[in-house]
Scaffold this motif. Structure first.
Motif, PDB file in Angstrom:
ATOM      1  N   GLU A  28      -9.413  -3.644  -4.086  1.00  7.16           N
ATOM      2  CA  GLU A  28      -8.285  -4.430  -4.606  1.00  7.16           C
ATOM      3  C   GLU A  28      -7.348  -3.566  -5.442  1.00  7.16           C
ATOM      4  O   GLU A  28      -6.130  -3.676  -5.343  1.00  7.16           O
ATOM      5  CB  GLU A  28      -8.814  -5.576  -5.477  1.00  7.16           C
ATOM      6  CG  GLU A  28      -9.373  -6.728  -4.682  1.00  7.16           C
ATOM      7  CD  GLU A  28      -9.615  -7.940  -5.568  1.00  7.16           C
ATOM      8  OE1 GLU A  28     -10.118  -7.740  -6.689  1.00  7.16           O
ATOM      9  OE2 GLU A  28      -9.298  -9.058  -5.121  1.00  7.16           O
ATOM     10  N   GLU A  79      -6.923  -0.364  -5.185  1.00  4.62           N
ATOM     11  CA  GLU A  79      -6.208   0.543  -4.285  1.00  4.62           C
ATOM     12  C   GLU A  79      -5.033  -0.177  -3.631  1.00  4.62           C
ATOM     13  O   GLU A  79      -3.976   0.390  -3.405  1.00  4.62           O
ATOM     14  CB  GLU A  79      -7.151   1.087  -3.210  1.00  4.62           C
ATOM     15  CG  GLU A  79      -8.164   2.078  -3.722  1.00  4.62           C
ATOM     16  CD  GLU A  79      -7.514   3.363  -4.242  1.00  4.62           C
ATOM     17  OE1 GLU A  79      -6.564   3.841  -3.606  1.00  4.62           O
ATOM     18  OE2 GLU A  79      -7.948   3.876  -5.286  1.00  4.62           O
ATOM     19  N   ARG A  80      -5.250  -1.449  -3.322  1.00  5.83           N
ATOM     20  CA  ARG A  80      -4.172  -2.241  -2.713  1.00  5.83           C
ATOM     21  C   ARG A  80      -2.999  -2.371  -3.697  1.00  5.83           C
ATOM     22  O   ARG A  80      -1.845  -2.325  -3.296  1.00  5.83           O
ATOM     23  CB  ARG A  80      -4.714  -3.622  -2.316  1.00  5.83           C
ATOM     24  CG  ARG A  80      -3.691  -4.573  -1.720  1.00  5.83           C
ATOM     25  CD  ARG A  80      -3.410  -4.290  -0.253  1.00  5.83           C
ATOM     26  NE  ARG A  80      -1.984  -4.414   0.038  1.00  5.83           N
ATOM     27  CZ  ARG A  80      -1.469  -4.500   1.264  1.00  5.83           C
ATOM     28  NH1 ARG A  80      -2.224  -4.468   2.330  1.00  5.83           N
ATOM     29  NH2 ARG A  80      -0.181  -4.581   1.435  1.00  5.83           N
ATOM     30  N   GLN A  81      -3.304  -2.517  -4.985  1.00  6.83           N
ATOM     31  CA  GLN A  81      -2.233  -2.606  -5.983  1.00  6.83           C
ATOM     32  C   GLN A  81      -1.412  -1.329  -6.028  1.00  6.83           C
ATOM     33  O   GLN A  81      -0.186  -1.367  -6.102  1.00  6.83           O
ATOM     34  CB  GLN A  81      -2.819  -2.858  -7.374  1.00  6.83           C
ATOM     35  CG  GLN A  81      -3.418  -4.233  -7.552  1.00  6.83           C
ATOM     36  CD  GLN A  81      -4.258  -4.292  -8.807  1.00  6.83           C
ATOM     37  OE1 GLN A  81      -4.114  -3.477  -9.704  1.00  6.83           O
ATOM     38  NE2 GLN A  81      -5.162  -5.258  -8.855  1.00  6.83           N
ATOM     39  N   PHE A  97      -1.119   0.796  -3.653  1.00  4.62           N
ATOM     40  CA  PHE A  97      -0.404   0.841  -2.374  1.00  4.62           C
ATOM     41  C   PHE A  97       0.878  -0.003  -2.452  1.00  4.62           C
ATOM     42  O   PHE A  97       1.948   0.437  -2.049  1.00  4.62           O
ATOM     43  CB  PHE A  97      -1.350   0.318  -1.292  1.00  4.62           C
ATOM     44  CG  PHE A  97      -0.779   0.314   0.099  1.00  4.62           C
ATOM     45  CD1 PHE A  97      -0.784   1.474   0.858  1.00  4.62           C
ATOM     46  CD2 PHE A  97      -0.251  -0.848   0.648  1.00  4.62           C
ATOM     47  CE1 PHE A  97      -0.275   1.472   2.145  1.00  4.62           C
ATOM     48  CE2 PHE A  97       0.268  -0.855   1.932  1.00  4.62           C
ATOM     49  CZ  PHE A  97       0.254   0.316   2.680  1.00  4.62           C
TER      50      PHE A  97
END
Lengths: 186, 315
Positions: B39, B41-43, B45
């Motif tokens: 999660e 890492e998604r932020q 990204f």
């Protein structure tokens, strides 16, 4: 709030490519992303008079866009035919995208001098690294495509991307920690 | 597959294979910490996606994403074929002159040099074919169709533009020299320009771009990319050289089938088939020599059948 159409037009152009890029990464559909961006901008334009004068317009538009993306992805999730045609991994990915979007707080993007951190970090890169990273992030090209265009090997391209990502993570560490903290309370 | 941070970004970009995705997902479900990391890492990204353009400011980047309607293209191609057939049936003006289209094929194992009536020179690579008509088409255009790879040295005639039709896009030329790969079976398309000017247009007419010398257009993942030519080696095929760079073994084998005119049955494990190699062969040195050289960097065996017409490659 009061806003003339000239200011609106320049807002529309300024935020277009990055907001569309954001939407594409969730929707996996270039044309839909573009449509939803235009719709989000129109929603703001139609509602502008009922908004307070100090509204953060980019954040407002980004929130609208995020909501539209969530709506679309949820509709996909509820569509039996759509889900039947997808594998387990794809459904998991879809659920993950929906939950990531739900946790996404548009206002945070405009905090913490994030732009300055990014700009400083990228300015300190070698030309080759910046070029590869730009192709990867700004144009959304895959490693294979970047290798084909630049003549670098795929390993070489991956090396540059890894290096820049590592650097950004270090520089943005405090910012990301702050985001995680926010989630505990919302 | 090792779970590292680059894998996360590839996952968000939809660049992982199905098996790799499944592996990543089972990693994420193994613990709450793992899921939380994904999660986070998604932020990061998302943050990068939302970064303003100036952050990337990079004037010398020469890549351009062309809007490219892939689905529409295949439909359009079907429609175009129907229209072409209909025109052929209804306007017999060409057959009036009793001039049939000429098909030139370079058999696997050899290159051909074709001199067209207008003075244009075309080198056809092994296993490629080209169709042309001795008469200019309607609108006075000089038209050829290509399947495979060819080098064109087009004689200058501004009144009669030269058009190369391929399965993917049309390339329109004034007077110039350029290299085209249009291999539908393998999903390859590339146009590299050496001198002059060419424009490339997809059948739907929506995507078109003009190339300047030392630029190339290649087919990426369902989009056309404009870049600069960094490596001229691969265009040396007209001198009888086969050059490859960072190319999977399985693709090299497909290339060599055409260059050497020998059927190659590749039965190696996918780990070997996916191995990427860089190198250069003189076609006149023969297939046996080329395979021997490849064996230095890759572990495989090969046997020629008695008639020397086919090769079997095994682990």
């Amino acid at each position: 709030m009061q806003l003339d159409s000239k200011t609106f037009n320049s807002l529309f152009t300024d935020y277009r490519s990055r907001y569309v890029r954001f939407a594409v990464s969730y929707l996996k559909d270039d044309f839909l992303a573009e449509d939803l961006y235009v719709e989000s901008m129109m929603t703001f334009w139609q509602n502008r008079e009922s908004l307070p004068q100090d509204t953060n317009v980019p954040a407002y538009v980004l929130r609208t866009l995020r909501n539209k993306c969530i709506d679309y992805l949820r509709r996909c999730r509820l569509n039996q035919d759509y889900c039947d045609s997808k594998g387990k991994a794809e459904i998991w990915d879809l659920d993950f995208r929906i939950s990531s979007l739900e946790k996404f707080v548009p206002e945070n993007v405009f905090k913490h001098e994030i732009e300055k951190v990014l700009r400083d970090t990228l300015a300190g890169l070698s030309d080759e690294s910046r070029r590869v990273f730009t192709m990867s992030r700004r144009y959304g090209l895959s490693v294979k495509e970047i290798a084909a265009v630049t003549g670098l090997t795929e390993k070489g391209v991956e090396y540059h991307i890894t290096k820049v990502n590592k650097l950004l993570r270090v520089q943005l560490k405090d910012y990301l920690a702050a985001l995680a903290f926010v989630y505990l309370f919302f | 597959m090792e779970i590292n941070r680059d894998i996360f970004f590839k996952f968000f970009n939809g660049e992982l294979s199905e098996n790799e995705s499944i592996e990543l997902i089972s990693w994420a479900e193994k613990s709450q910490d793992n899921y939380a990391m994904l999660e986070k890492e998604r932020q990061l990204f998302d943050l990068l996606n939302l970064a303003p353009e100036e952050c990337f400011a990079e004037p010398e980047v020469k890549v351009r994403r062309l809007t490219f309607v892939w689905k529409a293209l295949s439909v359009a191609a079907g429609v175009a074929a129907l229209i072409a057939a209909a025109l052929f049936l209804r306007t017999p003006d060409k057959s009036q002159y009793m001039v049939a289209d000429t098909v030139v094929t370079a058999p696997a194992g050899s290159r051909s040099l074709v001199n067209l009536p207008d003075g244009t020179q075309v080198w056809l690579n092994a296993g490629s074919s080209m169709t042309y008509s001795a008469l200019p088409g309607k609108d006075g255009k000089r038209e050829v169709s290509l399947e495979g790879q060819a080098r064109f040295d087009v004689s200058k005639d501004e009144a009669h533009p030269f058009v190369v039709h391929t399965y993917l896009a049309d390339i329109e030329v004034l007077g110039t020299s350029f290299d085209v790969i249009a291999d539908k079976d393998r999903g390859l398309f590339e146009t590299a320009l050496f001198t002059g000017k060419v424009s490339i247009t997809t059948p739907d007419g929506k995507t078109s771009c003009v190339l300047s010398p030392s630029q190339k257009v290649i087919l990426g993942d369902k989009k056309l990319l404009l870049g600069s030519i960094e490596n001229y080696d691969i265009y040396n095929w007209i001198d009888g050289l086969y050059c490859f760079r960072d190319r999977p073994f399985s693709q090299i084998i497909l290339d060599m089938e055409k260059y050497f005119g020998t059927q190659i049955d590749c039965q190696v494990a996918s780990a070997v088939a996916d191995e990427k190699l860089t190198g250069k062969f003189r076609v006149s040195d023969g297939l046996d020599f080329a395979l021997k050289v490849l064996q230095i960097s890759l572990d495989f065996n090969y046997t020629f059948d008695e008639s020397n017409e086919s090769v079997i490659i095994t682990d």
